[in-house]
Design an enzyme around this catalytic site. Structure first.
Site, short mmCIF file in Angstrom:
data_model
loop_
_atom_site.label_atom_id
_atom_site.label_comp_id
_atom_site.label_asym_id
_atom_site.label_seq_id
_atom_site.Cartn_x
_atom_site.Cartn_y
_atom_site.Cartn_z
N HIS A 1 -25.10 109.67 77.72
CA HIS A 1 -24.95 110.61 76.59
C HIS A 1 -26.08 111.64 76.57
O HIS A 1 -25.86 112.79 76.20
CB HIS A 1 -24.98 109.86 75.25
N HIS B 1 -24.42 103.56 79.43
CA HIS B 1 -23.52 104.40 78.62
C HIS B 1 -24.34 105.37 77.74
O HIS B 1 -24.05 106.57 77.70
CB HIS B 1 -22.64 103.49 77.76
N GLU B 2 -25.37 104.84 77.09
CA GLU B 2 -26.15 105.67 76.15
C GLU B 2 -27.04 106.68 76.89
O GLU B 2 -27.21 107.81 76.44
CB GLU B 2 -26.99 104.79 75.22
N GLY C 1 -24.33 100.70 70.25
CA GLY C 1 -25.24 101.70 70.82
C GLY C 1 -24.90 103.07 70.28
O GLY C 1 -23.75 103.35 69.95
N GLN D 1 -24.87 112.11 69.48
CA GLN D 1 -23.70 111.67 68.70
C GLN D 1 -23.86 111.89 67.20
O GLN D 1 -22.89 111.77 66.45
CB GLN D 1 -23.41 110.18 68.96
N CYS E 1 -16.56 103.85 72.65
CA CYS E 1 -17.59 104.84 72.29
C CYS E 1 -17.32 105.26 70.86
O CYS E 1 -16.17 105.54 70.50
CB CYS E 1 -17.51 106.04 73.23
N LEU E 2 -18.38 105.32 70.04
CA LEU E 2 -18.19 105.70 68.63
C LEU E 2 -17.63 107.12 68.50
O LEU E 2 -17.05 107.45 67.48
CB LEU E 2 -19.52 105.58 67.87
C1 QAP Z 1 -21.15 101.90 74.01
O1 QAP Z 1 -20.07 101.91 71.92
C2 QAP Z 1 -20.59 100.70 74.73
O2 QAP Z 1 -13.54 102.71 69.16
C3 QAP Z 1 -21.33 101.73 72.53
O3 QAP Z 1 -13.09 102.02 66.61
C4 QAP Z 1 -19.46 100.03 74.28
O4 QAP Z 1 -20.74 100.95 70.02
C5 QAP Z 1 -21.19 100.27 75.87
C6 QAP Z 1 -16.81 101.38 68.31
C7 QAP Z 1 -18.97 98.92 74.96
C8 QAP Z 1 -20.71 99.16 76.54
C9 QAP Z 1 -19.60 98.48 76.09
C10 QAP Z 1 -15.78 101.95 69.02
C11 QAP Z 1 -16.59 101.03 67.00
C12 QAP Z 1 -18.13 101.17 68.90
C13 QAP Z 1 -14.56 102.16 68.45
C14 QAP Z 1 -19.84 101.45 70.65
C15 QAP Z 1 -14.34 101.80 67.12
C16 QAP Z 1 -15.35 101.23 66.39
C17 QAP Z 1 -18.50 101.63 70.13
CO CO Z 2 -20.75 106.60 73.54
#
Ligand code: QAP
Ligand code: CO
Length: 190
Positions: A152, A148-149, A46, A51, A105-106
């Site tokens: 943001h 989550h999004e 997401g 971001q 989170c990215l």
């Molecule tokens: C939000 O997050 C989310 O630390 C989206 O090293 C995540 O896409 C909602 C990511 C989990 C619900 C559950 C994070 C990639 C990606 C990192 C992401 C990383 C590489 C996060």
């Molecule tokens: Co995020």
């Protein structure tokens, strides 16, 4: 399409309330394309417009890629499944229950901890053509990622909703982020 830089924790842009989209034009489609390219390249599920430094109410997600697979009929090979979704001007209109699970989170690379979310939400949004749509989602990763999004878009981050503050503090310190501000105006951890 272009792969864009992802804004990292600490950037004030992540704390702004974003503006509603009024025009469903070519520039919106270009923004969404760039967001997908950036999200897939970063192996995210997401991504919200702030971001990538754009303060608008737009988010993209694909919780199936690349964990879900399908068998291609021609080559008989296992391929990653895509399920891209775009939500413009999304609003949670109903919510119930509580559920805890790990999130990342990215904008916080390498940081994962337990986050408190609603178990079930009803959402109103517009698609890429401006058509009003609704959906009700429950329990799964998609439901969690949507919350989550959407957060943001209101300048809220997952560090504002830890299920276990001590666990989060430990994880942030291990990642070298012990002194980030949460939430605004700021309780300083560390
Ligand atoms: C939000 O997050 C989310 O630390 C989206 O090293 C995540 O896409 C909602 C990511 C989990 C619900 C559950 C994070 C990639 C990606 C990192 C992401 C990383 C590489 C996060
Ligand atoms: Co995020």
């Amino acid at each position: 399409m272009a792969r864009l830089n992802i804004v990292q924790y600490g950037d004030p842009g992540l704390r702004k309330v974003t503006s509603r989209v009024i025009k469903f034009d070519k520039s919106l489609r270009k923004l969404v394309e760039d967001m997908f390219e950036t999200m897939y390249a970063s192996e995210g599920i997401g991504l919200a417009a702030p971001q990538i430094g754009v303060s608008k109410r737009v988010l993209v997600l694909d919780v199936d890629y690349p964990s879900k697979k399908y068998i291609d009929e021609k080559t008989n090979k296992e391929m990653p499944a895509y399920n891209p979704m775009v939500l413009v001007n999304p609003v949670i209109i109903q919510q119930e229950g509580e559920i805890v699970s790990k999130e990342g989170c990215l904008s916080f690379p390498g940081v994962y901890f337990d986050v408190l979310r609603h178990k079930k939400v009803a959402i109103r949004y517009q698609d890429l053509f401006g058509k009003e749509r609704k959906m009700v989602v429950e329990d799964d990763l998609f439901c969690r990622c949507l919350q989550h999004e959407i957060d943001h878009l209101d300048g809220k981050l997952f560090v504002d909703k830890p299920a276990d503050a001590a666990q989060m503090k430990k994880v942030l310190q291990e990642a070298g982020l012990g002194k980030i501000n949460l939430p605004p105006p700021g309780i300083l951890i560390g």
